[in-house]
Motif scaffolding. Structure first.
Motif, PDB file in Angstrom:
ATOM      1  N   VAL A 181       0.836  -1.203   0.000  1.00 38.97           N
ATOM      2  CA  VAL A 181       0.000   0.000   0.000  1.00 38.97           C
ATOM      3  C   VAL A 181       0.867   1.248   0.000  1.00 38.97           C
ATOM      4  O   VAL A 181       0.556   2.249  -0.664  1.00 38.97           O
ATOM      5  N   SER A 182       1.983   1.234   0.744  1.00 43.63           N
ATOM      6  CA  SER A 182       2.883   2.383   0.800  1.00 43.63           C
ATOM      7  C   SER A 182       3.459   2.697  -0.568  1.00 43.63           C
ATOM      8  O   SER A 182       3.535   3.867  -0.981  1.00 43.63           O
ATOM      9  N   TYR A 183       3.878   1.657  -1.294  1.00 42.34           N
ATOM     10  CA  TYR A 183       4.415   1.873  -2.635  1.00 42.34           C
ATOM     11  C   TYR A 183       3.347   2.442  -3.571  1.00 42.34           C
ATOM     12  O   TYR A 183       3.627   3.322  -4.404  1.00 42.34           O
ATOM     13  N   VAL A 184       2.144   1.945  -3.434  1.00 44.88           N
ATOM     14  CA  VAL A 184       1.057   2.454  -4.277  1.00 44.88           C
ATOM     15  C   VAL A 184       0.791   3.930  -3.960  1.00 44.88           C
ATOM     16  O   VAL A 184       0.627   4.763  -4.874  1.00 44.88           O
ATOM     17  N   PHE A 185       0.749   4.272  -2.671  1.00 46.69           N
ATOM     18  CA  PHE A 185       0.502   5.656  -2.267  1.00 46.69           C
ATOM     19  C   PHE A 185       1.617   6.572  -2.777  1.00 46.69           C
ATOM     20  O   PHE A 185       1.355   7.692  -3.259  1.00 46.69           O
ATOM     21  N   LEU A 186       2.886   6.132  -2.674  1.00 49.96           N
ATOM     22  CA  LEU A 186       4.003   6.926  -3.166  1.00 49.96           C
ATOM     23  C   LEU A 186       3.889   7.164  -4.666  1.00 49.96           C
ATOM     24  O   LEU A 186       4.134   8.279  -5.165  1.00 49.96           O
ATOM     25  N   GLY A 187       3.487   6.161  -5.396  1.00 47.89           N
ATOM     26  CA  GLY A 187       3.306   6.320  -6.827  1.00 47.89           C
ATOM     27  C   GLY A 187       2.227   7.327  -7.162  1.00 47.89           C
ATOM     28  O   GLY A 187       2.372   8.139  -8.093  1.00 47.89           O
ATOM     29  N   ILE A 188       1.139   7.293  -6.385  1.00 48.76           N
ATOM     30  CA  ILE A 188       0.053   8.252  -6.620  1.00 48.76           C
ATOM     31  C   ILE A 188       0.520   9.677  -6.355  1.00 48.76           C
ATOM     32  O   ILE A 188       0.216  10.609  -7.117  1.00 48.76           O
ATOM     33  N   VAL A 189       1.266   9.880  -5.261  1.00 50.80           N
ATOM     34  CA  VAL A 189       1.763  11.218  -4.918  1.00 50.80           C
ATOM     35  C   VAL A 189       2.683  11.748  -6.007  1.00 50.80           C
ATOM     36  O   VAL A 189       2.580  12.917  -6.430  1.00 50.80           O
ATOM     37  N   LEU A 190       3.610  10.909  -6.476  1.00 50.04           N
ATOM     38  CA  LEU A 190       4.523  11.343  -7.536  1.00 50.04           C
ATOM     39  C   LEU A 190       3.766  11.684  -8.819  1.00 50.04           C
ATOM     40  O   LEU A 190       4.115  12.640  -9.527  1.00 50.04           O
ATOM     41  N   ALA A 191       2.732  10.903  -9.115  1.00 49.06           N
ATOM     42  CA  ALA A 191       1.936  11.184 -10.306  1.00 49.06           C
ATOM     43  C   ALA A 191       1.224  12.528 -10.178  1.00 49.06           C
ATOM     44  O   ALA A 191       1.152  13.313 -11.146  1.00 49.06           O
ATOM     45  N   LEU A 192       0.706  12.835  -8.981  1.00 46.00           N
ATOM     46  CA  LEU A 192       0.033  14.125  -8.770  1.00 46.00           C
ATOM     47  C   LEU A 192       1.017  15.284  -8.905  1.00 46.00           C
ATOM     48  O   LEU A 192       0.687  16.332  -9.498  1.00 46.00           O
ATOM     49  N   ILE A 193       2.211  15.134  -8.354  1.00 51.24           N
ATOM     50  CA  ILE A 193       3.229  16.192  -8.475  1.00 51.24           C
ATOM     51  C   ILE A 193       3.573  16.436  -9.939  1.00 51.24           C
ATOM     52  O   ILE A 193       3.679  17.584 -10.404  1.00 51.24           O
ATOM     53  N   GLY A 194       3.744  15.353 -10.684  1.00 50.65           N
ATOM     54  CA  GLY A 194       4.038  15.506 -12.110  1.00 50.65           C
ATOM     55  C   GLY A 194       2.910  16.207 -12.853  1.00 50.65           C
ATOM     56  O   GLY A 194       3.147  17.049 -13.733  1.00 50.65           O
ATOM     57  N   LEU A 195       1.685  15.862 -12.488  1.00 50.29           N
ATOM     58  CA  LEU A 195       0.531  16.494 -13.135  1.00 50.29           C
ATOM     59  C   LEU A 195       0.474  17.992 -12.846  1.00 50.29           C
ATOM     60  O   LEU A 195       0.217  18.814 -13.744  1.00 50.29           O
ATOM     61  N   VAL A 196       0.719  18.373 -11.587  1.00 46.79           N
ATOM     62  CA  VAL A 196       0.722  19.791 -11.213  1.00 46.79           C
ATOM     63  C   VAL A 196       1.818  20.539 -11.976  1.00 46.79           C
ATOM     64  O   VAL A 196       1.611  21.667 -12.462  1.00 46.79           O
ATOM     65  N   PHE A 197       2.970  19.927 -12.076  1.00 43.05           N
ATOM     66  CA  PHE A 197       4.083  20.561 -12.793  1.00 43.05           C
ATOM     67  C   PHE A 197       3.716  20.804 -14.262  1.00 43.05           C
ATOM     68  O   PHE A 197       3.978  21.881 -14.812  1.00 43.05           O
ATOM     69  N   LEU A 198       3.089  19.823 -14.896  1.00 46.27           N
ATOM     70  CA  LEU A 198       2.677  19.990 -16.282  1.00 46.27           C
ATOM     71  C   LEU A 198       1.619  21.075 -16.425  1.00 46.27           C
ATOM     72  O   LEU A 198       1.628  21.847 -17.412  1.00 46.27           O
ATOM     73  N   MET A 199       0.720  21.178 -15.461  1.00 45.07           N
ATOM     74  CA  MET A 199      -0.311  22.229 -15.505  1.00 45.07           C
ATOM     75  C   MET A 199       0.318  23.614 -15.385  1.00 45.07           C
ATOM     76  O   MET A 199      -0.091  24.557 -16.078  1.00 45.07           O
ATOM     77  N   VAL A 200       1.312  23.747 -14.504  1.00 43.89           N
ATOM     78  CA  VAL A 200       1.990  25.035 -14.356  1.00 43.89           C
ATOM     79  C   VAL A 200       2.683  25.422 -15.648  1.00 43.89           C
ATOM     80  O   VAL A 200       2.630  26.586 -16.091  1.00 43.89           O
TER      81      VAL A 200
END
Length: 358
Positions: free
Chosen positions: A296-315
């Motif tokens: 579950v921890s690995y899955v959560f970390l992957g989700i967080v990194l994906a969200l950060i990448g998405l925010v960066f692309l939006m900026v």
């Protein structure tokens, strides 16, 4: 007077019959004696291509150019050894002689290329204590193959069962006739599970499962082993997967003495634990809760990194105009600088300018 006359008349008549038929009486007596001797010889006769020892009660039939199960086994046989005879199929009542039961205690059928065992194949052998079917190539075994073996104590099926026959074997071992079975050997059969689900193991003392393909032992089998406390299970040379699925078996192994070769059990997977003894594993190595939390921890970390990448692309997208102007400015600055360097290089390389300087 009448009684005495009748007696004298009867005696006279008897004496007269004996005088008239003396040869017929003698012939009948000799016929009976010869018939008895013939029966004795038939019972004592040794089957073709076999060696018989009446003192020990052993009949040994080995490879001698004769195929199939030997017929007319002597009644006094207590041990029958058949090897290299290319039996192929054990049919119903294969060892019964004219429907009679034999007092045989040991039957060895190892290395006979047996492929099929039909129902009631051992009919007529109710007192067999040890049956050896090792080193054969059994492709089919009937659910009633072991019917009638009510006194069987030891059954050997080492290196005999093909993988696709595992389910048939479980059904055959469910026979009610095997309620007195004490030792069951199933080594070298590439089994993937313990056939305890259908086996009446109330009297089973030893279960040999060495050198199979057992990777894990599920909770149901562990529960069955715990209920049969007198059963000793031999499990060495199996490729255990030391993961969360082995948790129930791991704690049973720690808290029970039913596995005499526990020190020989080794992990085959994962790669980091290959060759490690099961006894040296830690609780967290097979803890399903920790393993699930880690996943579950690995899955959560992957989700967080994906969200950060998405925010960066939006900026980047929202500031694309400013970024474009900034890149253009940098390009113009770099061009101006390169022109200055180019102008200075041309001046320094002109020889006329060098003479003026002198």
């Amino acid at each position: 007077m009448l009684a005495g006359a009748c007696t004298r008349e009867y005696c006279t008549h008897s004496q007269r019959r004996e005088k008239m038929w003396p040869r017929a009486s003698v012939w009948r007596s000799w016929t009976a004696v010869l018939a008895g001797l013939a029966c004795v010889r038939a019972e004592d006769a040794c089957p073709p291509a076999c060696a018989c020892d009446r003192e020990s009660g052993t009949v040994s039939c080995r490879d001698g150019g004769v195929s199939g199960v030997p017929g007319d086994v002597p009644q006094w046989t207590s041990t029958l050894i058949v090897r290299g005879r290319n039996v192929t199929t054990l049919r119903r009542g294969a060892f019964g002689a004219n429907g009679t039961e034999l007092d045989m205690a040991t039957l060895s059928l190892a290395s006979n290329m047996i492929r099929v065992i039909e129902a009631d194949a051992f009919f007529g052998l109710p007192r067999v204590h040890m049956l050896d079917l090792s080193h054969n190539c059994i492709e089919f075994i009937s659910a009633g193959a072991f019917n009638g073996l009510v006194e069987l104590r030891m059954l050997c099926l080492n290196e005999s069962i093909l993988p696709q026959v595992a389910m048939q074997l479980s059904a055959a071992l469910a026979s009610k006739s095997l309620h007195n079975l004490h030792r069951l050997e199933l080594a070298g059969n590439r089994l993937r599970s313990i056939p305890l689900a259908s086996l009446d193991a109330s009297n089973l003392h030893q279960l040999v499962l060495v050198n199979n393909s057992i990777e894990t032992i599920n909770r149901d089998n562990v529960t069955s082993l715990g209920q049969q406390r007198r059963t000793r299970v031999y499990l060495s040379q199996n490729p255990f997967r030391c993961t969360c699925d082995l948790e129930a078996f791991y704690y049973w192994l720690k808290n029970s003495s039913q596995c005499p070769d526990a020190a020989l059990l080794r992990c085959s997977e994962p790669e980091a634990k290959r060759g490690l003894a099961l006894e040296k594993l830690r609780g967290e190595d097979v803890d399903c809760v920790n393993e699930n939390l880690e996943a579950v921890s690995y899955v959560f970390l992957g989700i967080v990194l994906a969200l950060i990448g998405l925010v960066f692309l939006m900026v980047l997208y929202l500031n694309r105009g400013g970024i474009k102007r900034w890149l253009n400015n940098i390009r113009e600055a770099c061009r101006d600088q390169m022109e200055v360097y180019h102008y200075r290089y041309e001046q320094d390389s002109d020889p006329r300018l060098a003479n003026v300087a002198v």
